[in-house]
Every structure is written in C-alpha cells, then in structure tokens.
Motif scaffolding. Structure first.
Motif, PDB file in Angstrom:
ATOM      1  N   SER A  32      43.692  31.294  45.120  1.00 57.54           N
ATOM      2  CA  SER A  32      43.821  32.439  44.209  1.00 57.54           C
ATOM      3  C   SER A  32      42.495  33.181  44.081  1.00 57.54           C
ATOM      4  CB  SER A  32      44.289  31.976  42.828  1.00 57.54           C
ATOM      5  OG  SER A  32      45.561  31.395  42.912  1.00 57.54           O
ATOM      6  N   MET A  33      41.428  32.417  43.926  1.00 52.99           N
ATOM      7  CA  MET A  33      40.115  33.055  43.803  1.00 52.99           C
ATOM      8  C   MET A  33      39.692  33.702  45.118  1.00 52.99           C
ATOM      9  SD  MET A  33      37.892  30.656  41.247  1.00 52.99           S
ATOM     10  CE  MET A  33      36.572  31.876  41.146  1.00 52.99           C
ATOM     11  N   ALA A  34      39.988  33.061  46.232  1.00 52.90           N
ATOM     12  CA  ALA A  34      39.653  33.651  47.533  1.00 52.90           C
ATOM     13  C   ALA A  34      40.359  34.991  47.707  1.00 52.90           C
ATOM     14  CB  ALA A  34      40.015  32.697  48.661  1.00 52.90           C
ATOM     15  N   LEU A  35      41.637  35.047  47.333  1.00 52.51           N
ATOM     16  CA  LEU A  35      42.373  36.308  47.399  1.00 52.51           C
ATOM     17  C   LEU A  35      41.756  37.339  46.462  1.00 52.51           C
ATOM     18  CD1 LEU A  35      44.739  38.051  48.369  1.00 52.51           C
ATOM     19  CD2 LEU A  35      46.139  36.989  46.569  1.00 52.51           C
ATOM     20  N   GLY A  36      41.418  36.921  45.257  1.00 59.03           N
ATOM     21  CA  GLY A  36      40.784  37.833  44.299  1.00 59.03           C
ATOM     22  C   GLY A  36      39.468  38.391  44.822  1.00 59.03           C
ATOM     23  N   TYR A  37      38.652  37.523  45.403  1.00 57.46           N
ATOM     24  CA  TYR A  37      37.378  37.987  45.964  1.00 57.46           C
ATOM     25  C   TYR A  37      37.591  38.903  47.162  1.00 57.46           C
ATOM     26  CZ  TYR A  37      34.095  35.559  42.953  1.00 57.46           C
ATOM     27  OH  TYR A  37      33.342  35.176  41.874  1.00 57.46           O
TER      28      TYR A  37
END
Length: 176
Positions: free
Chosen positions: A150-155
């Motif tokens: 989720s964080m990778a997608l957000g970044y």
C-alpha cells in the motif's frame, strides 16, 4: 531541509533505481522460472494459518524451491527500494520546493522496507518448513505485506504527481 540536501540528489535516486530494477528483475526471473510468481503474492496476502498450510501443501517442489531461492536476493532487496523511495522522495520534494512537514515523507519512506524485513523473517521459515504456520505469525506477515504494498503504491503515485508538478513548474518558469 537537511534531509532533502542529504538524500535529494537526482544521481542518487537514479543509482538506487538502477540497482532496484536489476534486483527486482532477478527476483522476478527466479520466481518465474519456477512458475511461482503468483504464489509469492498468494502467500503474502494469506491472513490465516490454515489457508497458508493449504496453499503450501498445494505447490510443487519446484515452486517451493523457487520461493525459497528468491530469498537469496530478497534479503537485500528492501535496501534498494527503500533507498529509492527515500532518495526519490527527497529529490522530488526539493524540486517542488516543499519542505518542513513534507520531510516526514522522507522518513516514512523506510517503513515499506521495514515491513518487508519483518514479513520475510516470518515467511522464510514457513516456506522452508522450519517453522509451523500459526495464525498470529501469518497474520502479522500479511499485515506487513499489505502495509508494504500500500505504501509502495502511495509513494509511486506521489512520485508521479510530484514529477509532473515539477515539470509543469519548470515549463512555466521557462515561458515566463
């Protein structure tokens, strides 16, 4: 502004991106050659021990060997994409003249890597069958994987947005 000065260098982000791409391609090739790419995600998003055991029992020896082999590269892989997230975020924040509270995004950029390390430390013994899957362990690993992805997608979305914003600002400065 110090974090941006330390980490916000385009060449550093490019170096981490290059190493990350090579590392990711190596992991993907390892998993693909064992027909285990889809299984990695299945294990990562399995939240209970019974389903994990069922999935583990359903795979071939070649697939299990491929999953096990990917850890050879996956132990250091979080360093590469964590470095990429941190340096690219710092560089893009600097290019967009965003400082202050935005610098937290640089610090939080290490969280996906930390989640991957925790997830790997749980999944590796389970996939090598040196540990027995339990609900708490499998659930914690899946939560870590969910946070990581989720964080990778957000970044990624943030990098695209900040990249476009910086390009538009640069274009507007040229035409003014």
């Amino acid at each position: 502004m110090t974090l941006q000065n330390w980490f916000g260098r385009g060449w550093l982000a490019l170096a981490f991106a290059t190493i990350y791409i090579i590392s990711q391609a190596t992991i993907a090739s390892t998993l693909h050659s064992a027909n285990a790419s889809h299984l990695l995600f299945a294990f990562q998003f399995t939240y209970d021990a019974a389903s994990f055991r069922e999935l583990l029992a359903s795979i071939s020896a070649v697939q299990q060997a491929g999953l096990q082999a990917h850890f050879t590269y996956d132990h250091i892989h979080p360093l590469w994409y964590g470095g990429l997230i941190v340096t690219l975020t710092a560089w893009l924040l600097k290019k967009n003249d965003l400082g202050g509270r935005w610098n937290l995004l640089i610090i939080f950029g290490v969280i996906p890597s930390l989640m991957d390390v925790i997830e790997n430390s749980i999944h590796e013994p389970l996939l090598f069958e040196t540990a027995i899957p339990t609900d708490p362990a499998v659930t914690i690993a899946a939560i870590c994987a969910t946070i990581k992805w989720s964080m990778a997608l957000g970044y990624l979305l943030m990098a695209i947005t900040l990249g476009i914003r910086a390009a538009v600002q640069a274009k507007n400065e040229k035409t003014s």
